[in-house]
Design a protein around this motif. Structure first.
Motif, PDB file in Angstrom:
ATOM      1  N   ASP A 159      -8.185  -0.161  -0.697  1.00 37.68           N
ATOM      2  CA  ASP A 159      -9.358  -0.237  -1.461  1.00 37.68           C
ATOM      3  C   ASP A 159      -9.219  -0.197  -3.027  1.00 37.68           C
ATOM      4  O   ASP A 159      -9.848   0.592  -3.926  1.00 37.68           O
ATOM      5  CB  ASP A 159     -10.458   0.960  -0.986  1.00 37.68           C
ATOM      6  CG  ASP A 159     -10.941   0.869   0.298  1.00 37.68           C
ATOM      7  OD1 ASP A 159     -11.018  -0.493   0.709  1.00 37.68           O
ATOM      8  OD2 ASP A 159     -11.057   1.852   1.070  1.00 37.68           O
ATOM      9  N   GLY A 160      -7.817  -0.772  -3.718  1.00 32.50           N
ATOM     10  CA  GLY A 160      -7.891  -1.001  -4.977  1.00 32.50           C
ATOM     11  C   GLY A 160      -6.880   0.117  -5.626  1.00 32.50           C
ATOM     12  O   GLY A 160      -6.525   0.148  -6.605  1.00 32.50           O
ATOM     13  N   THR A 161      -6.493   1.326  -4.725  1.00 28.11           N
ATOM     14  CA  THR A 161      -5.683   2.291  -5.185  1.00 28.11           C
ATOM     15  C   THR A 161      -4.250   2.617  -4.386  1.00 28.11           C
ATOM     16  O   THR A 161      -4.313   2.274  -2.925  1.00 28.11           O
ATOM     17  CB  THR A 161      -6.475   3.645  -4.685  1.00 28.11           C
ATOM     18  OG1 THR A 161      -7.702   3.746  -5.414  1.00 28.11           O
ATOM     19  CG2 THR A 161      -5.525   4.919  -5.148  1.00 28.11           C
ATOM     20  N   PRO A 162      -3.247   2.453  -4.974  1.00 24.47           N
ATOM     21  CA  PRO A 162      -2.179   2.789  -4.542  1.00 24.47           C
ATOM     22  C   PRO A 162      -1.998   3.895  -3.525  1.00 24.47           C
ATOM     23  O   PRO A 162      -2.376   4.927  -3.947  1.00 24.47           O
ATOM     24  CB  PRO A 162      -1.014   2.699  -5.423  1.00 24.47           C
ATOM     25  CG  PRO A 162      -1.844   2.610  -6.792  1.00 24.47           C
ATOM     26  CD  PRO A 162      -3.275   2.747  -6.668  1.00 24.47           C
ATOM     27  N   ARG A 163      -1.486   3.487  -2.371  1.00 25.19           N
ATOM     28  CA  ARG A 163      -1.248   4.656  -1.484  1.00 25.19           C
ATOM     29  C   ARG A 163       0.164   4.662  -0.598  1.00 25.19           C
ATOM     30  O   ARG A 163       0.634   3.629  -0.492  1.00 25.19           O
ATOM     31  CB  ARG A 163      -2.220   4.623  -0.356  1.00 25.19           C
ATOM     32  CG  ARG A 163      -3.624   4.353  -0.537  1.00 25.19           C
ATOM     33  CD  ARG A 163      -3.951   5.831  -0.861  1.00 25.19           C
ATOM     34  NE  ARG A 163      -5.476   5.963  -1.538  1.00 25.19           N
ATOM     35  CZ  ARG A 163      -6.774   6.160  -0.865  1.00 25.19           C
ATOM     36  NH1 ARG A 163      -6.736   6.187   0.381  1.00 25.19           N
ATOM     37  NH2 ARG A 163      -7.858   6.175  -1.875  1.00 25.19           N
ATOM     38  N   GLY A 164       0.752   5.716  -0.525  1.00 28.82           N
ATOM     39  CA  GLY A 164       1.875   5.913   0.373  1.00 28.82           C
ATOM     40  C   GLY A 164       3.000   5.606  -0.792  1.00 28.82           C
ATOM     41  O   GLY A 164       2.953   5.736  -1.996  1.00 28.82           O
ATOM     42  N   ALA A 165       4.315   5.506  -0.260  1.00 30.75           N
ATOM     43  CA  ALA A 165       5.539   5.608  -0.934  1.00 30.75           C
ATOM     44  C   ALA A 165       5.766   4.236  -1.932  1.00 30.75           C
ATOM     45  O   ALA A 165       5.355   3.256  -1.230  1.00 30.75           O
ATOM     46  CB  ALA A 165       6.686   5.690   0.250  1.00 30.75           C
ATOM     47  N   VAL A 166       6.271   4.322  -2.917  1.00 32.15           N
ATOM     48  CA  VAL A 166       6.489   3.073  -3.685  1.00 32.15           C
ATOM     49  C   VAL A 166       8.216   3.012  -3.414  1.00 32.15           C
ATOM     50  O   VAL A 166       8.918   3.875  -3.522  1.00 32.15           O
ATOM     51  CB  VAL A 166       6.206   3.199  -5.103  1.00 32.15           C
ATOM     52  CG1 VAL A 166       6.865   2.324  -5.731  1.00 32.15           C
ATOM     53  CG2 VAL A 166       4.933   3.398  -5.427  1.00 32.15           C
ATOM     54  N   ARG A 167       8.620   1.858  -2.896  1.00 35.19           N
ATOM     55  CA  ARG A 167       9.962   1.623  -2.614  1.00 35.19           C
ATOM     56  C   ARG A 167      10.707   0.716  -3.665  1.00 35.19           C
ATOM     57  O   ARG A 167       9.827  -0.292  -4.180  1.00 35.19           O
ATOM     58  CB  ARG A 167      10.371   0.920  -1.509  1.00 35.19           C
ATOM     59  CG  ARG A 167       9.778   2.183  -0.305  1.00 35.19           C
ATOM     60  CD  ARG A 167      10.328   1.183   1.032  1.00 35.19           C
ATOM     61  NE  ARG A 167      11.384   0.785   1.355  1.00 35.19           N
ATOM     62  CZ  ARG A 167      11.922   0.111   2.395  1.00 35.19           C
ATOM     63  NH1 ARG A 167      11.066  -0.124   3.331  1.00 35.19           N
ATOM     64  NH2 ARG A 167      13.125  -0.221   2.693  1.00 35.19           N
ATOM     65  N   ALA A 168      11.608   0.832  -4.281  1.00 32.66           N
ATOM     66  CA  ALA A 168      12.197  -0.086  -5.531  1.00 32.66           C
ATOM     67  C   ALA A 168      13.632  -0.223  -5.244  1.00 32.66           C
ATOM     68  O   ALA A 168      14.392   0.891  -4.523  1.00 32.66           O
ATOM     69  CB  ALA A 168      12.059   0.677  -6.858  1.00 32.66           C
ATOM     70  N   TRP A 169      14.229  -1.315  -5.972  1.00 40.62           N
ATOM     71  CA  TRP A 169      15.630  -1.721  -5.520  1.00 40.62           C
ATOM     72  C   TRP A 169      15.987  -2.148  -7.054  1.00 40.62           C
ATOM     73  O   TRP A 169      15.334  -2.868  -7.884  1.00 40.62           O
ATOM     74  CB  TRP A 169      15.879  -3.000  -4.505  1.00 40.62           C
ATOM     75  CG  TRP A 169      15.258  -2.361  -3.128  1.00 40.62           C
ATOM     76  CD1 TRP A 169      16.129  -2.072  -2.108  1.00 40.62           C
ATOM     77  CD2 TRP A 169      14.028  -2.664  -2.399  1.00 40.62           C
ATOM     78  NE1 TRP A 169      15.575  -1.761  -0.958  1.00 40.62           N
ATOM     79  CE2 TRP A 169      14.452  -2.031  -1.182  1.00 40.62           C
ATOM     80  CE3 TRP A 169      12.861  -2.956  -2.836  1.00 40.62           C
ATOM     81  CZ2 TRP A 169      13.183  -2.086  -0.297  1.00 40.62           C
ATOM     82  CZ3 TRP A 169      11.850  -2.877  -2.019  1.00 40.62           C
ATOM     83  CH2 TRP A 169      11.942  -2.330  -0.848  1.00 40.62           C
ATOM     84  N   TYR A 170      17.580  -1.954  -7.202  1.00 40.15           N
ATOM     85  CA  TYR A 170      17.971  -2.448  -8.246  1.00 40.15           C
ATOM     86  C   TYR A 170      18.295  -4.207  -8.024  1.00 40.15           C
ATOM     87  O   TYR A 170      18.069  -4.537  -7.079  1.00 40.15           O
ATOM     88  CB  TYR A 170      19.437  -1.901  -8.442  1.00 40.15           C
ATOM     89  CG  TYR A 170      19.551  -0.464  -8.959  1.00 40.15           C
ATOM     90  CD1 TYR A 170      19.124  -0.243 -10.348  1.00 40.15           C
ATOM     91  CD2 TYR A 170      19.856   0.483  -7.991  1.00 40.15           C
ATOM     92  CE1 TYR A 170      19.217   1.300 -10.466  1.00 40.15           C
ATOM     93  CE2 TYR A 170      19.768   1.770  -8.265  1.00 40.15           C
ATOM     94  CZ  TYR A 170      19.342   2.111  -9.678  1.00 40.15           C
ATOM     95  OH  TYR A 170      19.539   3.559  -9.922  1.00 40.15           O
ATOM     96  N   GLU A 171      18.346  -4.707  -9.309  1.00 38.54           N
ATOM     97  CA  GLU A 171      18.346  -6.258  -9.222  1.00 38.54           C
ATOM     98  C   GLU A 171      19.703  -6.640  -8.358  1.00 38.54           C
ATOM     99  O   GLU A 171      19.702  -7.542  -7.654  1.00 38.54           O
ATOM    100  CB  GLU A 171      18.761  -6.930 -10.479  1.00 38.54           C
ATOM    101  CG  GLU A 171      18.764  -8.128 -10.662  1.00 38.54           C
ATOM    102  CD  GLU A 171      18.460  -8.964 -11.982  1.00 38.54           C
ATOM    103  OE1 GLU A 171      18.073 -10.229 -11.888  1.00 38.54           O
ATOM    104  OE2 GLU A 171      18.403  -7.966 -12.867  1.00 38.54           O
ATOM    105  N   SER A 172      20.800  -5.641  -8.121  1.00 36.59           N
ATOM    106  CA  SER A 172      22.068  -5.996  -7.235  1.00 36.59           C
ATOM    107  C   SER A 172      21.798  -5.691  -5.920  1.00 36.59           C
ATOM    108  O   SER A 172      22.739  -5.913  -5.079  1.00 36.59           O
ATOM    109  CB  SER A 172      23.323  -5.397  -7.995  1.00 36.59           C
ATOM    110  OG  SER A 172      23.055  -3.789  -7.810  1.00 36.59           O
ATOM    111  N   GLY A 173      20.855  -5.115  -5.317  1.00 35.92           N
ATOM    112  CA  GLY A 173      20.290  -4.824  -4.122  1.00 35.92           C
ATOM    113  C   GLY A 173      20.354  -3.521  -3.910  1.00 35.92           C
ATOM    114  O   GLY A 173      19.877  -2.678  -3.087  1.00 35.92           O
TER     115      GLY A 173
END
Length: 91
Positions: free
Chosen positions: A77-91
């Motif tokens: 409903d327009g709101t971020p929920r849960g975990a945010v996962r992020a990766w470096y450009e190298s993987g």
């Protein structure tokens, strides 16, 4: 023929795995895919119609310029929920 196969295998081992190509995301029923692309890479999201304009609903995924995934998160409903996962450009 065998030498070229061995050379290709060695080259693949030395260079590492090929970068994952940017893929399309799958949106939940009742939503449509949106996206943007620029120098910093590509972003895709799912959105649904709402009285005040479209709102994010479902996954949002970013890709580095090399095609590898840079981040992912989910909207409800327009709101971020849960975990945010992020990766470096190298993987």
């Amino acid at each position: 023929m065998i030498r070229s196969a061995v050379a290709a295998t060695l080259l693949a081992l030395l260079l590492g795995p090929a970068p994952a190509l940017a893929q399309s995301i799958t949106c939940p029923p009742g939503t449509k895919r949106g996206g943007a692309e620029g120098e910093g890479g590509k972003v895709q999201w799912c959105e649904q119609a709402a009285p005040g304009g479209p709102i994010r609903q479902g996954p949002m995924v970013g890709f580095h310029p090399n095609g590898r995934r840079s981040f992912e998160l989910t909207f409800v409903d327009g709101t971020p929920r849960g975990a945010v996962r992020a990766w470096y450009e190298s993987g």
